[in-house]
Design a protein around this motif. Sequence first.
Motif, PDB file in Angstrom:
ATOM      1  N   LEU A  69     -22.830  -5.624  13.650  1.00 12.65           N
ATOM      2  CA  LEU A  69     -23.846  -5.601  14.697  1.00 12.65           C
ATOM      3  C   LEU A  69     -23.527  -4.534  15.734  1.00 12.65           C
ATOM      4  CD1 LEU A  69     -26.328  -6.777  16.123  1.00 12.65           C
ATOM      5  CD2 LEU A  69     -24.824  -8.446  17.189  1.00 12.65           C
ATOM      6  N   CYS A  82     -25.779  -1.028  16.529  1.00 11.25           N
ATOM      7  CA  CYS A  82     -26.294  -0.684  17.848  1.00 11.25           C
ATOM      8  C   CYS A  82     -25.736   0.650  18.332  1.00 11.25           C
ATOM      9  CB  CYS A  82     -25.965  -1.786  18.858  1.00 11.25           C
ATOM     10  SG  CYS A  82     -26.839  -3.322  18.525  1.00 11.25           S
ATOM     11  N   ASP A  94     -35.563   0.562   9.212  1.00 13.16           N
ATOM     12  CA  ASP A  94     -35.007  -0.401  10.168  1.00 13.16           C
ATOM     13  C   ASP A  94     -35.474  -0.066  11.572  1.00 13.16           C
ATOM     14  OD1 ASP A  94     -33.638  -1.660   8.133  1.00 13.16           O
ATOM     15  OD2 ASP A  94     -31.689  -0.797   8.647  1.00 13.16           O
ATOM     16  N   TRP A 145     -30.509  -3.011  17.692  1.00 17.99           N
ATOM     17  CA  TRP A 145     -30.177  -4.318  17.114  1.00 17.99           C
ATOM     18  C   TRP A 145     -31.365  -4.947  16.398  1.00 17.99           C
ATOM     19  CZ3 TRP A 145     -33.034  -8.422  18.682  1.00 17.99           C
ATOM     20  CH2 TRP A 145     -33.716  -8.291  19.895  1.00 17.99           C
ATOM     21  N   ARG A 146     -32.586  -4.552  16.755  1.00 19.88           N
ATOM     22  CA  ARG A 146     -33.775  -5.122  16.108  1.00 19.88           C
ATOM     23  C   ARG A 146     -33.802  -4.817  14.611  1.00 19.88           C
ATOM     24  NH1 ARG A 146     -35.360  -2.413  20.522  1.00 19.88           N
ATOM     25  NH2 ARG A 146     -35.882  -3.645  22.318  1.00 19.88           N
ATOM     26  N   ILE A 168     -31.636  -5.201  12.484  1.00 23.57           N
ATOM     27  CA  ILE A 168     -31.001  -6.247  11.693  1.00 23.57           C
ATOM     28  C   ILE A 168     -32.060  -7.217  11.168  1.00 23.57           C
ATOM     29  CG2 ILE A 168     -29.416  -8.225  11.798  1.00 23.57           C
ATOM     30  CD1 ILE A 168     -27.868  -6.573  13.926  1.00 23.57           C
ATOM     31  N   PHE A 169     -33.127  -7.400  11.952  1.00 19.55           N
ATOM     32  CA  PHE A 169     -34.157  -8.389  11.623  1.00 19.55           C
ATOM     33  C   PHE A 169     -35.492  -7.807  11.186  1.00 19.55           C
ATOM     34  CE2 PHE A 169     -31.443 -10.006  15.052  1.00 19.55           C
ATOM     35  CZ  PHE A 169     -30.868 -11.080  14.401  1.00 19.55           C
ATOM     36  N   ALA A 170     -35.795  -6.577  11.626  1.00 21.70           N
ATOM     37  CA  ALA A 170     -37.160  -6.067  11.470  1.00 21.70           C
ATOM     38  C   ALA A 170     -37.186  -4.603  11.058  1.00 21.70           C
ATOM     39  CB  ALA A 170     -37.922  -6.238  12.786  1.00 21.70           C
ATOM     40  N   PHE A 218     -43.024  -9.111  19.850  1.00 25.18           N
ATOM     41  CA  PHE A 218     -43.235 -10.353  19.117  1.00 25.18           C
ATOM     42  C   PHE A 218     -44.212 -11.224  19.879  1.00 25.18           C
ATOM     43  CE2 PHE A 218     -42.344 -14.716  17.903  1.00 25.18           C
ATOM     44  CZ  PHE A 218     -42.374 -14.603  16.518  1.00 25.18           C
ATOM     45  N   ARG A 247     -39.695  -8.226   6.313  1.00 22.59           N
ATOM     46  CA  ARG A 247     -39.178  -7.897   7.643  1.00 22.59           C
ATOM     47  C   ARG A 247     -40.175  -7.132   8.509  1.00 22.59           C
ATOM     48  NH1 ARG A 247     -33.866  -5.321   8.460  1.00 22.59           N
ATOM     49  NH2 ARG A 247     -34.679  -3.673   7.151  1.00 22.59           N
ATOM     50  N   ILE A 249     -42.174  -7.756  10.780  1.00 20.73           N
ATOM     51  CA  ILE A 249     -42.528  -8.768  11.776  1.00 20.73           C
ATOM     52  C   ILE A 249     -43.692  -8.245  12.605  1.00 20.73           C
ATOM     53  CG2 ILE A 249     -41.716 -10.016  13.824  1.00 20.73           C
ATOM     54  CD1 ILE A 249     -38.914  -9.949  12.464  1.00 20.73           C
TER      55      ILE A 249
END
Length: 177
Positions: free
Chosen positions: A15, A19, A52, A56-57, A59-61, A143, A169, A171
């Motif tokens: 992580l 970043c 990506d 850090w986003r 990692i999820f989206a 979001f 992903r 989102i």
Amino acid sequence: MMKPKHLLLLMLLPLLTACANNDWRTASRASAGIAPDPQTTPEPVIQVYAADAWGWRGIFAVHTWIALKPHNADQYTVYEVIGWREGSGLPVLRIEQDTPDRLWFGAEPELILDRRGEGVDELISQIASAAEDYPWKHEYRIFPGPNSNTFPAWIAQKVPGLQLKLPFRAIGSGWAD
């Protein structure tokens, strides 16, 4: 045996690295070498990319965008939503001639749709027309949306012949439903 604080550091290292490597001021936006050269590719091309999300986003989206090159065009037009434009008083929907397969603030894009040849010019026309009617040109929320993934999802609904399926992903793609 590894100490708990060392184990925690080991778990957080990916992580922290993600970043640290996504400094928007220095990250390259060069071509990833995926898109065909428009100077040597006369056929029409539609490509949709996902990379990506920044920092850090990622990692999820993912961030998604659409690139279009009509028959015999010598450049691509890129359609995407970029949230920071809202704070500058610009529409968040950006439509400009650009490098279609550029790195997204250092992140390598993935080609998620590639259409070429017969019938593609008609799809390009439909996408361009639908983009004019995009209802959230001046709105952005990370979001749940509308965000950068809402636009391609909305285009997919308006142009079903495109047969665009966004990744899990992406989102904010559900905002268009």
